[in-house]
Enzyme design. Structure first.
Site, PDB file in Angstrom:
ATOM      1  N   PHE A   1       0.827  -1.205   0.000  1.00  8.83           N
ATOM      2  CA  PHE A   1       0.000   0.000   0.000  1.00  8.83           C
ATOM      3  C   PHE A   1       0.861   1.255   0.000  1.00  8.83           C
ATOM      4  O   PHE A   1       1.853   1.330   0.734  1.00  8.83           O
ATOM      5  CB  PHE A   1      -0.893   0.058   1.240  1.00  8.83           C
ATOM      6  N   ASP A   2       0.481   2.229  -0.811  1.00 12.46           N
ATOM      7  CA  ASP A   2       0.970   3.591  -0.617  1.00 12.46           C
ATOM      8  C   ASP A   2       0.295   4.141   0.639  1.00 12.46           C
ATOM      9  O   ASP A   2      -0.812   3.730   0.979  1.00 12.46           O
ATOM     10  CB  ASP A   2       0.606   4.433  -1.837  1.00 12.46           C
ATOM     11  N   LYS A   3       0.955   5.058   1.332  1.00 18.44           N
ATOM     12  CA  LYS A   3       0.371   5.593   2.570  1.00 18.44           C
ATOM     13  C   LYS A   3      -0.563   6.763   2.301  1.00 18.44           C
ATOM     14  O   LYS A   3      -1.782   6.657   2.445  1.00 18.44           O
ATOM     15  CB  LYS A   3       1.471   6.023   3.555  1.00 18.44           C
ATOM     16  N   THR A   4       0.017   7.903   1.907  1.00 20.03           N
ATOM     17  CA  THR A   4      -0.748   9.139   1.833  1.00 20.03           C
ATOM     18  C   THR A   4      -1.774   9.102   0.709  1.00 20.03           C
ATOM     19  O   THR A   4      -1.427   8.893  -0.456  1.00 20.03           O
ATOM     20  CB  THR A   4       0.194  10.341   1.637  1.00 20.03           C
TER      21      THR A   4
END
Length: 533
Positions: A248-251
């Protein structure tokens, strides 16, 4: 016509095979057309011109292709940085979220590096160009996306593998049956041999084999679409069923993507109205968070001045009011690494305003569901290590990599796949585009940027993360049904072909049997709509 040595003709089998083959090629070409759209979206991010400072001090706008290494370029407020380089003069804040995903602009002063296509927010900068053309970070991302799109190996479908030996074997059996009847069969030998050979070819027609994959995939795509998930290719469904690692990407993916004010109650009514009124005068993400939290509150301000990279200063009823960074007010650094602003009115004690990019409402539930299915979950972020680690702990993600550039994210994906992992990448931003393309399979929300959506194999509606789990469950059900359909097709052929060789079925009965096997495969595929495996 058997007694006359003449036979009827059967065209439906060949027509079905040709139709299925052409349909598959059309779908494949449609999927490939997404490549050019993704790359065009990336190229459109760069500014078309740059403002060069001449040796005599004058300035001129020139095409980006005319910029040379060592040129001094002026970047005015609200303009994009034209190429990669360093700040030669001035101070400002630059929005680098397209590369890092971090929502806060980064302060820039003399000697700091700036990246092409990022946005200068407030102050005026003079930069010295260092990397131009294909050497810029944006151009490298474009090249990485293009290379990944071209080099992604096609998923070898089970039908392709079976067809590699199925067709030659069936033709060989048909020839052997014809020869056997010609040598040892009763008269008319030629007619009996031809009937047996044709019956073998018809009854072994791979229509059921050809339907095993596309019928289930069409039904799976329809089911997912009804739940807000767009499947861009059948290969994506096949790949998703094999995933063992979710990245997953965070932001903006795991989090809301914009900071929220956590403690508005620390300001009294009058001071709260002052802070909100001042914040409305700035486009800074933290100021916007204050403005959102304040709703319709307002105060009468004599003046409001924004100091780029520091904060806001105003005058109200003879008092000076500050809203900005602690260092600007002479305060020591905070002991933690949270996002913050400080508010002070007159000689009163400064008040700390705390902010955070909060996780999406169903993020923790989604992570738990993925881990319960035996999947390895990893978070990638361009944000600071401490901020990323705090979010990972909150969502119970055991592995986190922070401070990553778009190139670093691709390297992380490639390293995982080099270990033999089958990676699903979920991201929403430009900084995720190359990683989305490099991953075995990828997903992006409909709220993501165009380039992320073009690079992804799946697009899910809204911002909730539950569709990631839904798509994976449906993909796994699809794989089960496809395998069942293959088993049905192979068992059918194992029983039907010997019967045709022995002359126990006529071509007409063979055609009926072949059609029946196709209907059985379709009926089994329809179980997907009921949710049964």
């Amino acid at each position: 016509f058997m007694s006359m040595g003449r036979l009827g003709v059967y065209f439906e089998a060949s027509a079905v095979i040709i139709s299925l083959t052409l349909l598959g090629q059309v779908l494949e070409l449609k999927a490939r057309s997404q490549t050019s759209a993704a790359i065009k979206s990336l190229l459109g991010l760069a500014p078309k011109t740059a403002r060069r400072i001449r040796a005599d001090g004058g300035e001129e706008d020139i095409p980006l292709s005319h910029v040379h290494v060592g040129d001094l370029l002026r970047i005015r407020p609200g303009e994009k940085v034209p190429v990669d380089g360093v700040v030669f003069e001035g101070t400002s804040s630059v929005d680098e979220s397209m590369l890092t995903g971090e929502p806060l602009p980064v302060s820039k002063r003399e000697g700091d590096k700036v990246i092409g296509a990022t946005l200068n927010t407030h102050g005026s900068l003079v930069m010295r160009s260092e990397r131009i053309g294909s050497e810029t970070v944006l151009s490298q991302i474009v090249q990485m996306v293009a290379n990944a799109q071209r080099s992604r190996a096609p998923i070898q479908r089970m039908a392709d593998q079976v067809s590699g030996w199925f067709v030659p074997v069936v033709i060989g059996i048909a020839l052997a049956a014809f020869s056997a009847w010609m040598l040892w069969g009763p008269e008319p030998r030629f007619a009996h041999g031809l009937v047996a050979a044709v019956a073998v070819l018809i009854i072994a027609c791979p229509c059921a084999l050809g339907l095993a994959v596309p019928v289930v995939q069409v039904l799976a795509s329809s089911r997912l679409f009804a739940q807000g998930i767009l499947v861009k290719s059948g290969k994506g469904l096949e790949a998703l069923a094999c995933v063992d690692t979710v990245v997953f990407d965070k932001t903006g993916t795991l989090t809301e993507g914009e900071p929220q004010w956590l403690n508005p109650d620390v300001l009294s009514g009058g001071d709260l109205a002052l802070a909100v009124s001042m914040a409305r005068q700035s486009r800074h993400p933290l100021s916007q968070a204050v403005a959102r939290a304040g709703g319709g509150l307002a105060a009468v301000l004599a003046t409001v001045t924004e100091h780029p990279g520091a904060g806001l200063r105003a005058t109200c009823q003879g008092d000076d009011v500050w809203l900005g960074k602690g260092a600007w007010l002479g305060l020591p650094p905070s002991p933690d690494d949270e996002m913050e602003l400080w508010f002070r009115r007159g000689q009163a004690q400064p008040v700390r305003l705390r902010f955070a990019d909060l996780p999406r409402g169903d993020a923790a539930e989604t992570i738990a569901a993925l881990k319960a299915r035996g999947l390895r979950v990893i978070m990638l972020s361009g944000d600071r290590s401490k901020v990323a680690e705090v979010m990972a702990a909150r969502l119970q993600i055991d592995e986190v990599r922070a401070g990553l550039s778009p190139v670093d994210k691709v390297r992380e994906i490639e390293a995982l796949q080099a270990e033999g992992r089958t990676v699903l990448m979920v991201g929403d931003g430009l900084n995720d585009a190359a990683a989305l393309t490099a991953a075995f399979v990828s997903m992006s929300p409909s709220s993501g940027v165009d380039i992320a959506q073009n690079a992804a194999d799946f697009i899910y509606r809204g911002q909730a993360l539950r569709p990631v789990v839904t798509a994976m469950d449906v993909a796994r059900q699809t794989r089960v049904l496809v395998r069942q359909n293959f088993a049905i097709s192979l068992v059918y052929n194992a029983l039907a072909v010997p019967a045709a060789v022995l002359g126990l079925v006529t071509p007409l009965i063979a055609a009926i049997a072949m059609s029946s096997s196709s209907l059985i495969v379709v009926a089994n595929a329809l179980r997907l709509n009921s949710g049964r495996k």
